[in-house]
Scaffold this active site. Structure first.
Site, PDB file in Angstrom:
ATOM      1  N   HIS A 162      -0.325 -36.579   3.192  1.00  0.00           N
ATOM      2  CA  HIS A 162      -1.459 -36.320   4.029  1.00  0.00           C
ATOM      3  C   HIS A 162      -1.486 -34.942   4.440  1.00  0.00           C
ATOM      4  O   HIS A 162      -1.955 -34.772   5.480  1.00  0.00           O
ATOM      5  CB  HIS A 162      -1.383 -37.383   5.196  1.00  0.00           C
ATOM      6  CG  HIS A 162      -2.018 -38.857   4.879  1.00  0.00           C
ATOM      7  ND1 HIS A 162      -1.221 -39.604   4.447  1.00  0.00           N
ATOM      8  CD2 HIS A 162      -3.155 -39.241   5.114  1.00  0.00           C
ATOM      9  CE1 HIS A 162      -1.775 -40.824   4.010  1.00  0.00           C
ATOM     10  NE2 HIS A 162      -3.069 -40.735   4.394  1.00  0.00           N
TER      11      HIS A 162
ATOM     12  N   HIS B 209      -9.944 -45.791  -0.055  1.00  0.00           N
ATOM     13  CA  HIS B 209      -8.883 -46.875   0.348  1.00  0.00           C
ATOM     14  C   HIS B 209      -9.626 -48.448  -0.211  1.00  0.00           C
ATOM     15  O   HIS B 209      -9.751 -49.248   0.420  1.00  0.00           O
ATOM     16  CB  HIS B 209      -9.110 -47.045   1.888  1.00  0.00           C
ATOM     17  CG  HIS B 209      -8.292 -46.058   2.515  1.00  0.00           C
ATOM     18  ND1 HIS B 209      -7.900 -46.174   3.976  1.00  0.00           N
ATOM     19  CD2 HIS B 209      -7.659 -44.992   2.458  1.00  0.00           C
ATOM     20  CE1 HIS B 209      -7.234 -45.095   4.297  1.00  0.00           C
ATOM     21  NE2 HIS B 209      -6.986 -44.178   2.972  1.00  0.00           N
TER      22      HIS B 209
ATOM     23  N   TYR C 109     -14.501 -41.067   5.177  1.00  0.00           N
ATOM     24  CA  TYR C 109     -13.732 -40.336   4.361  1.00  0.00           C
ATOM     25  C   TYR C 109     -14.813 -39.729   3.387  1.00  0.00           C
ATOM     26  O   TYR C 109     -14.520 -38.718   3.109  1.00  0.00           O
ATOM     27  CB  TYR C 109     -12.698 -41.112   3.608  1.00  0.00           C
ATOM     28  CG  TYR C 109     -11.512 -41.292   4.183  1.00  0.00           C
ATOM     29  CD1 TYR C 109     -10.635 -40.690   4.318  1.00  0.00           C
ATOM     30  CD2 TYR C 109     -11.100 -42.595   4.691  1.00  0.00           C
ATOM     31  CE1 TYR C 109      -9.335 -40.899   5.065  1.00  0.00           C
ATOM     32  CE2 TYR C 109      -9.948 -42.980   5.276  1.00  0.00           C
ATOM     33  CZ  TYR C 109      -8.949 -41.888   5.397  1.00  0.00           C
ATOM     34  OH  TYR C 109      -7.952 -42.396   6.135  1.00  0.00           O
TER      35      TYR C 109
END
Length: 1005
Positions: free
Chosen positions: A332, A441, A448
């Site tokens: 990340h 995900h 996102y």
């Protein structure tokens, strides 16, 4: 757990050989103000006598973290050889070990898991660590800091690099590979040969791309430089403590914001001790400095700004933010590094003159993972994180290259990689689907997706009109996904059922990607402007948001599009979208492929029911938004999402028990059903339906089931439920009609009366011996069929904050149907009239009392089928939950798949749409989802092999009454004469995509 930070001298447990010398130094450090300085000779060693504290990993443990060793090493000068770390007992036995490459200058880190990454077999009784220089090593110096003999680290996060290339090699194919596979990307060999030369067309394209890319971040005329701008940067730079001493540089450590490898009790202490500068802060400084430098016209300012920029850049390099270094982990990290790329791009001429350009380009290439462009195309998978955070870095690292044929090869590889990344992805792979879903995900995820669009559409614009533009199908795929976002959002905020772990109601689309898409031209490259995208852009802009792109579109004669009107199906999101005028209604479910909720330990703690058939109407506000349409976080009853059928739990029981279930995931909850039937269908893109078999996961209420449907006809929504059952005898089961925030307690609702209910503190339970009607405080009417128990309230509700667990409260109006405790074969029926006032709702109610004037009729409502006939549109819609169940209702005799069918009568024609909503990613059941008692376990969706499988094609057989023939030919569609004068339709279905066709009455012989 022991961490050696060397702030209080040399610990007594450290010793060294006779050729070595240990001391404490303030020249280099990673926390505090000092480190351990080791002056070594050939074959020198340090011995650390201290129990390691290693414990073997226990399978089935709640926490999947693995015991690991962590350390920072500063090397003043690169040289050959490897530093060995040996772990053993009593200084005699070496149980496990690893080697650390010394071919670098500056700081480097190592995170090494004992069991997975080291050679040998670690032992719980290990009590000795030896650091050993290789034979033949020239005398030298190393600095050591923040040494942790043992700390539990999430097994997904260790990242290999040039110093420890053996660490966590499995991460190269994990869900986090896009962050963590930097080393693997750098090993990929180019698939293309270097061309003979750079053509004139390519040179022109490079110049145009440079100009466009720079304009994304900088416009000189828009920046006025003041002395305060320079002084502000000077103050910020001083805070970093960067100073030069000879050929070395020192300053505060530069860190990522997460401290995942620190033991929990020591995290805050170490954060304070480190006194580090956040990576995002120093890269923002670089960006601001670059912009001010480029805009300043004063030489003395430029000289100071250049010096600060180069010092900060050199400090980053010295701190290990450089080619080949992974800092222990880079998971990340992209969000914190993205300002680096445009900053150095703007300063490319300065860097070249200062001899820093080649080093910087390599750093850009490394951290953006640009080596991934050489991935074989069949293995390429799109990723929204990359589009959002590093795509600009990838293209910048290529544009910044010298004008060589190698640059052409790299840019062509980038074009091919990006085009492949944007194609419709099979199964649940990222990033974009055939139906417009945008995946992250392992599900459709707008929070996102919006960042992905912000990243990729400017790059498409930069490439447009050049030999490097993305392919037509790739362009069209992302175009569909972006345009879909303005369908499930109203005006900018998207449906709450799409909130995933962010149920704030505030997340929203960004209009700018629509502008960039429009300026990228048409998908086939023949038009300079995509007029549909431009019209959407103009509608989405606010009245005070006038941009250069908007002016250009207006000058081209493009006007804002009207509010979208129609019905759309997105079955890769288990989502139905219905719009008329300025309002949006959306319904969402989940299945054995698509998780029901995403919950983290600090997010969406009460969101278990968010996709249990959630039917939301967004119709209020200027512009329309979630808050004005009824949602309000404080006081929200998390049991009562509109449209859902739920077991109404006390708030403490509703709170998620978030676990780390395997090594593929972190602490998160993403529960799956075992049902395949969840999705929607549209007919002529005007009307549609949604249906699902609801089965809650056994983690909470595994006996809870329901069969739910909603049929959307213009401004009418008919909602049916059957088969409602569970064995919870303590908590009531309910179906929620609405839950709306009251901005004032006296805001009225109407219930079976011409007089409004303005009183607050109101509750009524009605046993309906005849139908009832309601108009809520958001101009939606509800017709509730007889034979049900209806409850209505206007009161203050007490709840919990979805992320912090803090107490909240708010005033709400709500209505729900009661099914009692432990219901068996419960059902419901109600209809919604969107945009209704009291007069319209009363007229609708009266018309429903007579079959000849009723807006709709329920033709069938049982466990196997829900069938509704809409009078005005002459449409019959079927939710068929079972295969081969006799139907014999309306035109439909039978269907051999669990399916949804809609049939509209149009004179002698039938307009038909059909779908099997099963994504068909695997058949049968997965044994490892069940325990020894046959009860489903919680598993991580990231651990499922079927996630990457393509949908399996199958054939659906539909039997209709009478003789019909197809009006037009289509692939995978045939008409067969059936028995007893019937007609059989065979459809090839895939990806749960609706198939629509028209039939005409066959001529009789």
């Amino acid at each position: 757990m022991v961490i050696f930070s060397f702030e209080s001298g040399i610990p007594a447990c450290f010793s060294c050989d006779g050729q070595s010398r240990l001391s404490i130094s303030d020249r280099h450090y990673k926390d505090g103000a000092s480190s351990l300085q080791w002056e070594y000779g050939e074959a020198s060693f340090i011995t650390l006598k201290q129990p390691i504290g290693y414990r073997p990993f226990q399978e089935g443990a709640k926490n999947q973290a693995r015991d690991s060793f962590a350390v920072w090493i500063y090397n003043p000068a690169p040289h050959g050889g490897k530093l060995a770390f040996e772990f053993g007992r009593g200084g005699q036995t070496v149980d496990c070990s690893f080697e650390f490459e010394l071919n670098f200058r500056g700081w480097r880190a190592a995170w090494v898991a004992y069991e997975r990454d080291m050679g040998g077999t670690p032992h719980p009784d290990m009590d000795t660590l030896t650091l050993r220089m290789p034979k033949g090593a020239e005398p030298g110096t190393l600095f050591i800091d923040q040494l942790m003999l043992n700390t539990p680290i999430d097994p997904r996060f260790h990242t290999r690099d040039f110093q420890v290339p053996f660490v966590n090699t499995g991460a190269d194919v994990s869900a986090n590979a896009h962050w963590l596979a930097l080393y693997a990307f750098e090993q990929l060999k180019p698939l293309r040969a270097v061309p003979v030369a750079v053509t004139s067309e390519q040179s022109v394209a490079h110049a145009r791309m440079n100009e466009r890319f720079e304009a994304l971040f900088y416009e000189k005329s828009a920046v006025t430089v003041t002395q305060e701008d320079v002084e502000s940067l000077r103050r910020r730079f001083a805070e970093y403590g960067i100073v030069r001493s000879g050929d070395s540089i020192m300053g505060r450590p530069v860190e990522l914001p997460f401290f995942d490898h620190y033991p929990q009790p020591l995290k805050e202490e170490l954060k304070s001790l480190s006194s580090g500068v956040q990576l995002s802060e120093i890269t923002r400084f670089l960006m601001k400095t670059a912009v001010i430098f480029r805009s300043s016209e004063r030489e003395e300012q430029q000289a100071e700004l250049q010096a600060m920029f180069l010092d900060a850049l050199d400090h980053l390099d010295d701190q290990g933010w450089t080619y080949g270094s992974s800092q222990g982990t880079v998971h990340h990290f992209g969000y914190n590094f993205r300002d680096y790329y445009p900053a150095v791009f703007l300063m490319r001429d300065v860097l070249k003159a200062a001899g820093r350009l080649e080093r910087t380009q390599r750093t850009m290439r490394w951290y953006s993972g640009a080596g991934r462009i050489h991935t074989p195309l069949a293995e390429v998978e799109g990723n929204i994180d990359i589009f959002n955070t590093t795509l600009h870095g990838m293209i910048a690292s290529l544009l910044i290259m010298d004008e060589t044929a190698e640059k052409v090869r790299e840019l062509e590889a980038f074009r091919d990689w990006l085009s492949q990344s944007l194609l419709p992805a099979p199964g649940l792979r990222a990033a974009y689907k055939i139906d417009g879903s945008a995946y992250h995900h392992v599900n459709h995820y707008p929070a996102y997706a919006v960042g992905g669009f912000q990243g990729v559409t400017p790059v498409m614009y930069v490439l447009s009109g050049t030999p490097y533009r993305v392919g037509e199908q790739a362009h069209e795929t992302i175009r569909k996904a972006l345009l879909a976002m303005r369908l499930y959002s109203n005006k900018r905020e998207w449906l709450l059922s799409l909130a995933a772990r962010h149920p704030t109601g505030k997340w929203a689309l960004d209009p700018e990607p629509f502008g960039f898409l429009a300026q990228s031209g048409t998908s086939d490259g023949t038009g300079a402007i995509d007029e549909e995208a431009a019209a959407a852009y103009l509608r989405l802009l606010g009245p005070d948001e006038r941009t250069e792109a908007a002016r250009r579109f207006e000058e081209a004669g493009i006007v804002p599009e009207p509010d979208p009107s129609g019905h759309w199906t997105m079955n890769y999101a288990a989502l139905a979208i219905h719009r008329r005028g300025s309002w949006l209604a959306g319904m969402r479910g989940h299945s054995r492929y698509l998780w029901a909720n995403e919950t983290y330990v600090n997010a969406n703690l009460y969101g278990r029911y968010i996709t249990h058939g959630h039917l939301q109407i967004m119709s209020q506000g200027e512009p329309v938004n979630n808050e004005d349409s009824g949602y309000h976080h404080d006081g929200w009853d998390w049991n009562r999402w509109p449209g859902t059928t739920t077991v109404h739990k006390p708030i403490a029981e509703l709170r998620s028990d978030v676990r780390n279930v395997d090594t593929f995931s972190g602490f998160e909850e993403m529960l799956l059903s075992d049902e395949t039937y969840a999705g929607g269908l549209h007919l002529e893109n005007r009307n549609g339906m949604f249906a699902m078999k609801l089965h809650e996961h056994p983690k909470y209420e595994g006996s809870h089931r329901a069969r739910k449907s909603a049929f959307f006809f213009d401004d009418r929504i008919v909602c049916l439920g059957t088969g409602i059952e569970n064995d919870n005898g303590a908590c009531p089961t309910e179906t929620t009609l609405f839950q709306n925030h009251l901005t004032a307690p006296d805001h009225p609702i109407w219930v079976n009366s011409t007089e409004p209910i303005a009183v607050f503190g109101y509750f009524q339970r009605i046993q309906l011996t005849k139908p009832a009607w309601i108009v809520d405080n958001k101009r939606n009417g509800y017709y509730v069929a007889a034979g049900q128990t209806l409850s209505i309230s206007k009161e203050t509700q007490h709840s919990k904050h979805q992320a912090t667990d803090a107490d909240t409260y708010g005033d709400f109006a709500a209505a729900w149907l009661e099914h009692g405790t432990a219901p068996k074969d419960g059902s419901y029926e109600y209809a919604i009239l969107v945009g209704a006032d009291r007069e319209r709702m009363l007229a609708f109610y009266k018309h429903m009392q007579a079959p000849e004037t009723a807006a709709y009729r329920v033709l069938r409502q049982d466990r196997a089928a829900h069938v509704v006939r809409d009078a005005e549109s002459r449409t019959t819609a079927y939710a068929l939950f079972e295969a081969d169940d006799p139907i014999d209702t309306g035109h439909l005799v039978a269907v051999d798949n669990p399916s949804m069918v809609m049939i509209r009568e149009d004179g002698d024609r039938l307009i038909i749409s059909a779908v099997n909503p099963d994504l068909r990613l695997y058949a049968g059941i997965e044994a490892d989802q069940y325990d020894e008692h046959g009860v489903r376990k919680e598993v991580s969706v990231y651990s499922r092999k079927w996630v990457h499988r393509a949908s399996m094609a199958h054939t659906m057989r539909i039997t209709l009454k009478g003789q019909w023939m197809k009006q037009a030919a289509a692939d995978g569609f045939s008409v067969i004469a059936g028995e007893a004068g019937n007609t059989v339709i065979e459809l090839t279905c895939k990806d749960a995509m609706p198939r629509e066709f028209a039939l005409v009455k066959a001529a009789m012989n």
